[in-house]
Write a protein that holds these residues in place. Structure first.
Motif, short mmCIF file in Angstrom:
data_model
loop_
_atom_site.label_atom_id
_atom_site.label_comp_id
_atom_site.label_asym_id
_atom_site.label_seq_id
_atom_site.Cartn_x
_atom_site.Cartn_y
_atom_site.Cartn_z
N ILE A 15 0.83 -1.20 0.00
CA ILE A 15 0.00 0.00 0.00
C ILE A 15 0.87 1.26 0.00
O ILE A 15 1.99 1.24 0.52
N HIS A 17 0.46 5.54 0.71
CA HIS A 17 -0.34 6.68 1.13
C HIS A 17 0.31 7.93 0.54
O HIS A 17 1.43 8.29 0.91
N GLU A 29 -4.42 10.29 -0.83
CA GLU A 29 -4.90 9.24 -1.73
C GLU A 29 -4.19 7.95 -1.33
O GLU A 29 -3.06 7.98 -0.86
N THR A 30 -4.86 6.83 -1.51
CA THR A 30 -4.26 5.53 -1.22
C THR A 30 -4.26 4.70 -2.49
O THR A 30 -5.25 4.64 -3.21
N GLU A 32 -3.27 0.76 -3.64
CA GLU A 32 -2.94 -0.56 -3.11
C GLU A 32 -2.42 -1.47 -4.21
O GLU A 32 -2.89 -1.44 -5.34
#
Length: 127
Positions: A15, A17, A29-30, A32
Motif C-alpha cells: 500500500i 499513502h 490518496e491511497t 494498493e
C-alpha cells in the motif's frame, strides 16, 4: 511566489499513502498493490516460480500507478519500512519523464497516519 507541488509517499509493497503537501491541509490518496497474501498463497500453491512471476507483474502495475501520480509534482519524498521505495525510485530513474522531478528516499518505520503527515510536513518545511 509560485508554490512548488510537493508529494510525500509512505509506502511498502502492499500500500502507498500519497500526501500532497500544502500550507492548508493534506490531500490524501491511497494506492494498493493487487499482490495480496491471498494472491501470494494461491500462486505459491502452484509453484514458487509462478508466485514470483505474479508478484513481479502486479508490483509493476502498482509502481506504474504510483508513477502516474508522481509525474505531476516537482518534489517527492518516498519513505517507509521496506525496499519498495527504492524499487520505485530505480524504475522512475530510468524514465525520462521523471528526470526534472526531485525525488528523495528516506527509511522510516511503520507509521500512523498522523506520524506520516508530521513527517511530510517536517520534511518539506525544512527544505
Amino acid at each position: 511566489m509560485k508554490t512548488t507541488k510537493k508529494l510525500g509517499i509512505w509506502m511498502d509493497h502492499s500500500i502507498a499513502h500519497l500526501m500532497e503537501f500544502t500550507s492548508k491541509h493534506f490531500e490524501i490518496e491511497t494506492i494498493e498493490s493487487k499482490f495480496t497474501n491471498d494472491v501470494k498463497n494461491k500462486s505459491l500453491a502452484k509453484s514458487e516460480k509462478t508466485m514470483h512471476n505474479k508478484e513481479k507483474g502486479l508490483l509493476q502495475d502498482y509502481y506504474k500507478k504510483l508513477g502516474e501520480a508522481i509525474k505531476n509534482y516537482k518534489r517527492v519524498i518516498l519513505f517507509g519500512p521496506t525496499d519498495a521505495k527504492t524499487e520505485l525510485f530505480d524504475l522512475l530513474s530510468e524514465d525520462e519523464r521523471f528526470l526534472k522531478i526531485k525525488i528523495e528516499i528516506k527509511n522510516t518505520d511503520k507509521m500512523t497516519a498522523n506520524q506520516q503527515h508530521a513527517f511530510v510536513r517536517d520534511y518539506f518545511s525544512k527544505a
